[in-house]
Each structure stands twice: as structure tokens, then as C-alpha cells.
Design a protein around this motif. Structure first.
Motif, PDB file in Angstrom:
ATOM      1  N   ALA A  17       0.774  -1.283   0.029  1.00  0.00           N
ATOM      2  CA  ALA A  17       0.042   0.064   0.110  1.00  0.00           C
ATOM      3  C   ALA A  17       0.917   1.378  -0.114  1.00  0.00           C
ATOM      4  O   ALA A  17       0.442   2.267  -0.560  1.00  0.00           O
ATOM      5  CB  ALA A  17      -0.975  -0.026   1.141  1.00  0.00           C
ATOM      6  N   VAL A  18       1.998   1.326   0.769  1.00  0.00           N
ATOM      7  CA  VAL A  18       2.940   2.438   0.793  1.00  0.00           C
ATOM      8  C   VAL A  18       3.499   2.499  -0.807  1.00  0.00           C
ATOM      9  O   VAL A  18       3.470   3.838  -1.297  1.00  0.00           O
ATOM     10  CB  VAL A  18       3.988   2.092   1.799  1.00  0.00           C
ATOM     11  CG1 VAL A  18       5.105   3.261   1.545  1.00  0.00           C
ATOM     12  CG2 VAL A  18       3.520   2.133   3.217  1.00  0.00           C
ATOM     13  N   ALA A  19       3.839   1.430  -1.329  1.00  0.00           N
ATOM     14  CA  ALA A  19       4.375   1.652  -2.420  1.00  0.00           C
ATOM     15  C   ALA A  19       3.390   2.229  -3.506  1.00  0.00           C
ATOM     16  O   ALA A  19       3.864   3.090  -4.485  1.00  0.00           O
ATOM     17  CB  ALA A  19       5.171   0.104  -3.128  1.00  0.00           C
ATOM     18  N   GLU A  20       2.223   1.735  -3.679  1.00  0.00           N
ATOM     19  CA  GLU A  20       1.118   2.061  -4.560  1.00  0.00           C
ATOM     20  C   GLU A  20       0.818   3.649  -4.352  1.00  0.00           C
ATOM     21  O   GLU A  20       0.448   4.297  -5.041  1.00  0.00           O
ATOM     22  CB  GLU A  20      -0.013   1.385  -4.403  1.00  0.00           C
ATOM     23  CG  GLU A  20      -1.157   1.782  -5.398  1.00  0.00           C
ATOM     24  CD  GLU A  20      -0.874   1.507  -6.908  1.00  0.00           C
ATOM     25  OE1 GLU A  20      -1.404   2.164  -7.738  1.00  0.00           O
ATOM     26  OE2 GLU A  20       0.026   0.894  -7.157  1.00  0.00           O
ATOM     27  N   TYR A  38      12.412  -0.989   9.631  1.00  0.00           N
ATOM     28  CA  TYR A  38      11.936  -0.689   8.405  1.00  0.00           C
ATOM     29  C   TYR A  38      12.844   0.275   7.730  1.00  0.00           C
ATOM     30  O   TYR A  38      12.157   1.317   7.303  1.00  0.00           O
ATOM     31  CB  TYR A  38      10.730  -0.336   8.452  1.00  0.00           C
ATOM     32  CG  TYR A  38       9.746  -1.632   9.219  1.00  0.00           C
ATOM     33  CD1 TYR A  38       9.522  -2.768   8.236  1.00  0.00           C
ATOM     34  CD2 TYR A  38       9.256  -1.498  10.312  1.00  0.00           C
ATOM     35  CE1 TYR A  38       8.841  -4.016   8.923  1.00  0.00           C
ATOM     36  CE2 TYR A  38       8.671  -2.527  11.082  1.00  0.00           C
ATOM     37  CZ  TYR A  38       8.382  -3.734  10.352  1.00  0.00           C
ATOM     38  OH  TYR A  38       7.854  -4.771  11.029  1.00  0.00           O
ATOM     39  N   PRO A  39      14.274   0.287   7.588  1.00  0.00           N
ATOM     40  CA  PRO A  39      15.072   1.330   6.920  1.00  0.00           C
ATOM     41  C   PRO A  39      14.246   1.538   5.329  1.00  0.00           C
ATOM     42  O   PRO A  39      14.685   2.746   4.825  1.00  0.00           O
ATOM     43  CB  PRO A  39      16.421   0.891   7.046  1.00  0.00           C
ATOM     44  CG  PRO A  39      16.258  -0.425   6.931  1.00  0.00           C
ATOM     45  CD  PRO A  39      15.142  -0.732   7.966  1.00  0.00           C
ATOM     46  N   GLU A  40      14.011   0.430   4.639  1.00  0.00           N
ATOM     47  CA  GLU A  40      13.428   0.564   3.350  1.00  0.00           C
ATOM     48  C   GLU A  40      12.294   1.420   3.180  1.00  0.00           C
ATOM     49  O   GLU A  40      12.406   2.334   1.972  1.00  0.00           O
ATOM     50  CB  GLU A  40      13.492  -0.711   2.751  1.00  0.00           C
ATOM     51  CG  GLU A  40      11.859  -1.522   3.181  1.00  0.00           C
ATOM     52  CD  GLU A  40      12.098  -2.076   4.717  1.00  0.00           C
ATOM     53  OE1 GLU A  40      10.917  -2.629   4.985  1.00  0.00           O
ATOM     54  OE2 GLU A  40      12.947  -2.268   5.167  1.00  0.00           O
ATOM     55  N   LEU A  41      11.452   1.496   4.082  1.00  0.00           N
ATOM     56  CA  LEU A  41      10.282   2.459   3.962  1.00  0.00           C
ATOM     57  C   LEU A  41      10.780   3.881   4.240  1.00  0.00           C
ATOM     58  O   LEU A  41      10.111   4.986   3.360  1.00  0.00           O
ATOM     59  CB  LEU A  41       9.357   2.086   5.040  1.00  0.00           C
ATOM     60  CG  LEU A  41       8.433   0.748   5.215  1.00  0.00           C
ATOM     61  CD1 LEU A  41       7.843   0.725   6.373  1.00  0.00           C
ATOM     62  CD2 LEU A  41       7.816   0.887   3.665  1.00  0.00           C
ATOM     63  N   ALA A  42      11.723   4.430   5.025  1.00  0.00           N
ATOM     64  CA  ALA A  42      12.072   5.577   5.242  1.00  0.00           C
ATOM     65  C   ALA A  42      12.941   6.079   3.903  1.00  0.00           C
ATOM     66  O   ALA A  42      13.044   7.167   3.687  1.00  0.00           O
ATOM     67  CB  ALA A  42      13.376   5.593   6.447  1.00  0.00           C
ATOM     68  N   LEU A  44      12.010   5.683   0.614  1.00  0.00           N
ATOM     69  CA  LEU A  44      10.988   6.047  -0.322  1.00  0.00           C
ATOM     70  C   LEU A  44      10.498   7.440  -0.392  1.00  0.00           C
ATOM     71  O   LEU A  44      10.630   8.118   0.758  1.00  0.00           O
ATOM     72  CB  LEU A  44       9.949   5.121  -0.117  1.00  0.00           C
ATOM     73  CG  LEU A  44       9.942   3.647  -0.304  1.00  0.00           C
ATOM     74  CD1 LEU A  44       8.628   2.933   0.236  1.00  0.00           C
ATOM     75  CD2 LEU A  44      10.282   3.276  -1.523  1.00  0.00           C
ATOM     76  N   PRO A  45      10.461   8.113  -1.606  1.00  0.00           N
ATOM     77  CA  PRO A  45      10.214   9.425  -1.543  1.00  0.00           C
ATOM     78  C   PRO A  45       8.728   9.807  -1.023  1.00  0.00           C
ATOM     79  O   PRO A  45       7.725   9.144  -1.281  1.00  0.00           O
ATOM     80  CB  PRO A  45      10.169   9.697  -3.217  1.00  0.00           C
ATOM     81  CG  PRO A  45       9.932   8.528  -3.630  1.00  0.00           C
ATOM     82  CD  PRO A  45      10.590   7.364  -2.934  1.00  0.00           C
ATOM     83  N   GLY A  46       8.799  10.809  -0.246  1.00  0.00           N
ATOM     84  CA  GLY A  46       7.371  11.315   0.270  1.00  0.00           C
ATOM     85  C   GLY A  46       7.022  10.447   1.676  1.00  0.00           C
ATOM     86  O   GLY A  46       5.917  10.688   1.951  1.00  0.00           O
ATOM     87  N   VAL A  47       7.660   9.568   1.949  1.00  0.00           N
ATOM     88  CA  VAL A  47       7.256   8.726   3.120  1.00  0.00           C
ATOM     89  C   VAL A  47       8.006   9.103   4.398  1.00  0.00           C
ATOM     90  O   VAL A  47       9.330   9.108   4.592  1.00  0.00           O
ATOM     91  CB  VAL A  47       7.588   7.189   2.893  1.00  0.00           C
ATOM     92  CG1 VAL A  47       7.200   6.472   3.862  1.00  0.00           C
ATOM     93  CG2 VAL A  47       6.995   6.880   1.529  1.00  0.00           C
TER      94      VAL A  47
END
Length: 213
Positions: A17-20, A38-42, A44-47
Motif C-alpha cells: 500500500a505504501v508503494a502504490e 524498516y529502513p527501506e520504508l524511510a 522511499l520518496p514522500g514517506v
């Protein structure tokens, strides 16, 4: 584009859902219990990754303020199902009201869907009792939201039994209100497409919306 707060953003559905949401240009707050995991989430642009708890109304209000919509993809397997999902429903209802967030999407489970009028998958006498108990948590969640959500615009999105983790998004899915539909399988990516479609252009309200390929 508006802001979306996603609870349970570290799980497979949450990450999809974050990616979409990012793909569509939304600003996202990804809520997890331990941001360090969850460093991969941080990246992402705009997240923005935030520590939070979907069962704590104060934490919900704090993390949701300034957003237009919320998704609850969280689950706790170490807490009884009915206790967790009703606790989250109450906290989200209260916290989102405080935060001024008008739209909430929660994830359901396919076993609560009807195979015939008045007959759910979980009602089969051969259905394993431990899975019936877990499913009952989502039934209680749906009933609580129906009774107590007030002016909050909410929807329970229900994936089929077969969720395919790594299949690419096709962008397509079929849907039905309250009943089993489609092939009985969907990718995480296309489940996320269905979630974001109901945020960007809401068509269903206060029902179980089954989605499938």
C-alpha cells in the motif's frame, strides 16, 4: 495529492500500500511499532516512518493529523483476534475523528464473505475452529464500525484466501459487496491498487468489499 497514514506499514500488504501510494504521488506516513526495523520504508520518496499503535487513540490522532485518509493493515497474532481488531476499530474511530481524517480503509478476511445468501465460508461445520475464532475478530470489527463509526467514512476491503506476495501489479481486479468473487487469488500489489482506488475515488462505504483477480 493528499496525505495517507498507513498503520501496519511494515507488513506485506502495508508495504504494498505504501508503494502504490508513493507511485500515485501521495504523501505517506508509514506507522510501525519499531521504525528501526524498516529502513527501506524511510528511503522511499514522500514517506515518513513513525512509531505508533493502531489500538491507542492518542497515538492514532498524533500520527494521523494532517492526512486525508487512513489504512489499517496491522495485525497482532500475540493478542486474541477479537480483542485486537475491536480495540483497533475503537481507537481508529476516536483517533481519526480527533485528527480530522474522514476516510478509513481496514482489511478484512475472506472467511467472513458469503458463498450464498446468509452463508459465510466460516459457517461450514468442517471449518477449523481456530480459524473461525480468528475470523470472528473481523466480524466483531465490522459490527463495531457499523455501530460506532458515526460520521467516519469507512470501508472493509477483503482480499481472497490466496494472496500472492511477489506477483507484479496488473492494475486489474474484480469486486463484489459481501460475497466471494473472482478467481480466489490476488497479488499484494493489486490489493494495494484496490485500496488506493477507494481512497482516490471512493465508490463503496460501510460494507465488506471483496476484491480478487
Amino acid at each position: 495529492m493528499g496525505g495517507i497514514v498507513i498503520f501496519g506499514a511494515g507488513g506485506r500488504v502495508g508495504r504494498a500500500a505504501v508503494a502504490e501510494a508513493v507511485r500515485r504521488g501521495h504523501r505517506v506516513t508509514a506507522v510501525v511499532r519499531d521504525p528501526a526495523k524498516y529502513p527501506e520504508l524511510a528511503g522511499l520518496p514522500g514517506v515518513t516512518v513513525a512509531r505508533g499503535d493502531a489500538t491507542d487513540p492518542a497515538a492514532v490522532a498524533r500520527t494521523a493529523t494532517g492526512h486525508d485518509a487512513a489504512v489499517n493493515a496491522s495485525v497482532r497474532l500475540d493478542v486474541p483476534s477479537e480483542e485486537y481488531f475491536t480495540g483497533a476499530a475503537r481507537a481508529l474511530t476516536e483517533g481519526l475523528r480527533r485528527a480530522g481524517v474522514g476516510r478509513l480503509l481496514v482489511l478484512g478476511i475472506a472467511t467472513t464473505l458469503e458463498t450464498a445468501p446468509g452463508v459465510r465460508l466460516m459457517d461450514d461445520p468442517a471449518f477449523p475452529e481456530q480459524y473461525r475464532t480468528f475470523s470472528q475478530g473481523h466480524v466483531a470489527e465490522f459490527e463495531l464500525l457499523t455501530a460506532e463509526a458515526g460520521g467516519l467514512d469507512w470501508l472493509m476491503v477483503v482480499p481472497p484466501m490466496d494472496l500472492t506476495p511477489d506477483a507484479p501489479a496488473t492494475g486489474g481486479y474484480v469486486s463484489a459487496v459481501g460475497a466471494v468473487t473472482g478467481t480466489g487469488r490476488i497479488s499484494h500489489a493489486d490489493l494495494a491498487v484496490a485500496l488506493l482506488d477507494e481512497i482516490d475515488a471512493p465508490k463503496h462505504h460501510a460494507v465488506q468489499l471483496a476484491v480478487s483477480h
